[in-house]
Design a protein around this motif. Structure first.
Motif, PDB file in Angstrom:
ATOM      1  N   ASN A   1      24.998  19.924  32.427  1.00  0.00           N
ATOM      2  CA  ASN A   1      25.479  18.546  32.560  1.00  0.00           C
ATOM      3  C   ASN A   1      26.822  18.351  31.874  1.00  0.00           C
ATOM      4  N   MET A   2      27.005  18.991  30.717  1.00  0.00           N
ATOM      5  CA  MET A   2      28.291  18.875  30.035  1.00  0.00           C
ATOM      6  C   MET A   2      29.401  19.573  30.823  1.00  0.00           C
ATOM      7  N   ILE A   3      29.111  20.745  31.366  1.00  0.00           N
ATOM      8  CA  ILE A   3      30.121  21.486  32.131  1.00  0.00           C
ATOM      9  C   ILE A   3      30.493  20.732  33.404  1.00  0.00           C
ATOM     10  N   ALA A   4      29.496  20.179  34.094  1.00  0.00           N
ATOM     11  CA  ALA A   4      29.757  19.512  35.373  1.00  0.00           C
ATOM     12  C   ALA A   4      30.714  18.338  35.204  1.00  0.00           C
ATOM     13  N   GLY A   5      30.463  17.504  34.203  1.00  0.00           N
ATOM     14  CA  GLY A   5      31.333  16.345  34.001  1.00  0.00           C
ATOM     15  C   GLY A   5      32.742  16.740  33.606  1.00  0.00           C
ATOM     16  N   HIS A   6      32.869  17.737  32.736  1.00  0.00           N
ATOM     17  CA  HIS A   6      34.191  18.161  32.307  1.00  0.00           C
ATOM     18  C   HIS A   6      34.971  18.805  33.452  1.00  0.00           C
ATOM     19  N   LEU A   7      34.269  19.525  34.308  1.00  0.00           N
ATOM     20  CA  LEU A   7      34.957  20.140  35.453  1.00  0.00           C
ATOM     21  C   LEU A   7      35.452  19.077  36.425  1.00  0.00           C
ATOM     22  N   LEU A   8      34.676  18.027  36.631  1.00  0.00           N
ATOM     23  CA  LEU A   8      35.134  16.940  37.508  1.00  0.00           C
ATOM     24  C   LEU A   8      36.372  16.268  36.935  1.00  0.00           C
ATOM     25  N   LEU A   9      36.363  16.011  35.625  1.00  0.00           N
ATOM     26  CA  LEU A   9      37.548  15.420  34.999  1.00  0.00           C
ATOM     27  C   LEU A   9      38.755  16.342  35.126  1.00  0.00           C
ATOM     28  N   THR A  10      38.539  17.649  34.958  1.00  0.00           N
ATOM     29  CA  THR A  10      39.651  18.604  35.060  1.00  0.00           C
ATOM     30  C   THR A  10      40.188  18.687  36.482  1.00  0.00           C
ATOM     31  N   LEU A  11      39.292  18.713  37.461  1.00  0.00           N
ATOM     32  CA  LEU A  11      39.737  18.800  38.857  1.00  0.00           C
ATOM     33  C   LEU A  11      40.529  17.563  39.261  1.00  0.00           C
ATOM     34  N   LEU A  12      40.064  16.377  38.847  1.00  0.00           N
ATOM     35  CA  LEU A  12      40.797  15.160  39.187  1.00  0.00           C
ATOM     36  C   LEU A  12      42.153  15.119  38.495  1.00  0.00           C
ATOM     37  N   SER A  13      42.199  15.540  37.251  1.00  0.00           N
ATOM     38  CA  SER A  13      43.476  15.503  36.533  1.00  0.00           C
ATOM     39  C   SER A  13      44.469  16.508  37.111  1.00  0.00           C
ATOM     40  N   ASN A  14      43.999  17.632  37.642  1.00  0.00           N
ATOM     41  CA  ASN A  14      44.902  18.629  38.224  1.00  0.00           C
ATOM     42  C   ASN A  14      45.539  18.149  39.525  1.00  0.00           C
ATOM     43  N   THR A  15      44.895  17.192  40.177  1.00  0.00           N
ATOM     44  CA  THR A  15      45.464  16.677  41.430  1.00  0.00           C
ATOM     45  C   THR A  15      46.566  15.645  41.186  1.00  0.00           C
ATOM     46  N   GLY A  16      46.733  15.195  39.947  1.00  0.00           N
ATOM     47  CA  GLY A  16      47.732  14.159  39.677  1.00  0.00           C
ATOM     48  C   GLY A  16      49.152  14.595  39.957  1.00  0.00           C
ATOM     49  N   ALA A  17      49.445  15.878  39.742  1.00  0.00           N
ATOM     50  CA  ALA A  17      50.814  16.356  39.950  1.00  0.00           C
ATOM     51  C   ALA A  17      51.204  16.395  41.412  1.00  0.00           C
ATOM     52  N   THR A  18      50.245  16.478  42.317  1.00  0.00           N
ATOM     53  CA  THR A  18      50.546  16.581  43.750  1.00  0.00           C
ATOM     54  C   THR A  18      50.399  15.257  44.493  1.00  0.00           C
ATOM     55  N   LEU A  19      49.860  14.237  43.833  1.00  0.00           N
ATOM     56  CA  LEU A  19      49.652  12.953  44.499  1.00  0.00           C
ATOM     57  C   LEU A  19      50.926  12.118  44.477  1.00  0.00           C
ATOM     58  N   PRO A  20      51.130  11.289  45.496  1.00  0.00           N
ATOM     59  CA  PRO A  20      52.268  10.346  45.444  1.00  0.00           C
ATOM     60  C   PRO A  20      52.032   9.266  44.392  1.00  0.00           C
ATOM     61  N   LYS A  21      53.113   8.635  43.958  1.00  0.00           N
ATOM     62  CA  LYS A  21      53.011   7.645  42.892  1.00  0.00           C
ATOM     63  C   LYS A  21      52.143   6.456  43.279  1.00  0.00           C
ATOM     64  N   SER A  22      52.067   6.150  44.547  1.00  0.00           N
ATOM     65  CA  SER A  22      51.267   4.998  44.983  1.00  0.00           C
ATOM     66  C   SER A  22      49.776   5.214  44.772  1.00  0.00           C
ATOM     67  N   LEU A  23      49.347   6.479  44.709  1.00  0.00           N
ATOM     68  CA  LEU A  23      47.923   6.776  44.540  1.00  0.00           C
ATOM     69  C   LEU A  23      47.543   7.044  43.085  1.00  0.00           C
ATOM     70  N   LEU A  24      48.506   7.072  42.182  1.00  0.00           N
ATOM     71  CA  LEU A  24      48.203   7.340  40.781  1.00  0.00           C
ATOM     72  C   LEU A  24      47.299   6.277  40.146  1.00  0.00           C
ATOM     73  N   PRO A  25      47.485   4.971  40.434  1.00  0.00           N
ATOM     74  CA  PRO A  25      46.538   3.987  39.869  1.00  0.00           C
ATOM     75  C   PRO A  25      45.096   4.228  40.296  1.00  0.00           C
ATOM     76  N   ILE A  26      44.904   4.678  41.551  1.00  0.00           N
ATOM     77  CA  ILE A  26      43.544   4.967  42.011  1.00  0.00           C
ATOM     78  C   ILE A  26      42.980   6.155  41.248  1.00  0.00           C
ATOM     79  N   LEU A  27      43.838   7.165  41.017  1.00  0.00           N
ATOM     80  CA  LEU A  27      43.390   8.333  40.252  1.00  0.00           C
ATOM     81  C   LEU A  27      43.020   7.947  38.824  1.00  0.00           C
ATOM     82  N   LEU A  28      43.825   7.130  38.185  1.00  0.00           N
ATOM     83  CA  LEU A  28      43.541   6.708  36.816  1.00  0.00           C
ATOM     84  C   LEU A  28      42.262   5.883  36.749  1.00  0.00           C
ATOM     85  N   PHE A  29      42.061   5.021  37.744  1.00  0.00           N
ATOM     86  CA  PHE A  29      40.846   4.205  37.768  1.00  0.00           C
ATOM     87  C   PHE A  29      39.605   5.072  37.967  1.00  0.00           C
TER      88      PHE A  29
END
Length: 224
Positions: free
Chosen positions: A164-192
């Motif tokens: 359970n600890m690994i699963a949650g941390h991996l989801l947070l890591t995967l979402l944060s890694n996509t921030g560099a490739t997303l357009p600026k308009s989608l960054l608020p959705i990513l942060l939320f």
């Protein structure tokens, strides 16, 4: 990619040949001493109330024969919960995501209770291997099933918490890694979405700590 993805769970980082990652396990002790000299605050009163509620619940599970036995399980809950929450802080190693840590907590509790039960209450332990109302021909099979389920208990406790600890941390890591490739308009959705997932992980940190402590109490109460 996989090496970078799991790098936050790497326990081999060291400084001067000293492994410092596991030192985060003891960081919870830094939050405790002020309760003994500082004026009571809302946080300390809330923590004391939570411990009393947990003590009453675990006391019911243990039964009247061992009223003081809840101390070790309340302490276990506190240790796991603090380490789970510390793992949500960036750059803090999550020790409860490793089987080395979770097995070190689950295996001694299960092993000591089994040794105590089989040495002092042998008939009671044999009775647990055969559920009430089991037909005679099914008795050997039920003994085998109950024995296997009893042996794997520390493993299931350890794997449940670590997974359970690994699963949650991996989801947070995967979402944060996509921030560099997303357009600026989608960054608020990513942060939320990151904020929602962080709130979910905070709830999981508390729930998994309670599940670990409650199941350990139940396994111990079977010996009484």
């Amino acid at each position: 990619m996989m090496a970078n993805l799991f790098s936050s769970f790497d326990p081999l980082s060291s400084f001067a040949n000293l492994s410092l990652n596991w030192a985060s396990t003891m960081l919870a002790l830094l939050f405790m001493p002020y309760l003994f000299w500082a004026m009571p605050s809302r946080a300390s009163l809330a923590w004391s109330s939570l411990m009393m509620i947990l003590h009453k619940e675990l006391k019911i599970l243990l039964g009247p024969t061992n009223p003081g036995g809840t101390l070790i399980f309340v302490s276990l809950f506190s240790l796991i919960m603090f380490n789970n929450f510390l793992g949500l802080i960036p750059y803090v190693f999550t020790s409860t995501s490793h089987l080395v840590m979770t097995l070190s907590l689950a295996l001694p509790l299960w092993l000591t209770s089994m040794i105590f039960g089989w040495l002092t209450r042998t008939k009671h332990m044999f009775a647990h291997l055969i559920p009430a109302g089991t037909p005679g021909p099914l008795t050997p099979l039920m003994v085998l099933i109950e024995t296997v389920s009893n042996i794997i208990r520390p493993g299931t406790l350890a794997v449940r918490l670590a997974a359970n600890m690994i699963a949650g941390h991996l989801l947070l890591t995967l979402l944060s890694n996509t921030g560099a490739t997303l357009p600026k308009s989608l960054l608020p959705i990513l942060l939320f979405s990151q904020l929602l997932l962080l709130i979910l992980e905070s709830a999981v940190a508390i729930i998994q700590s309670y599940v670990f402590a409650a199941l350990s109490t139940l396994y111990t109460s079977e010996v009484n």
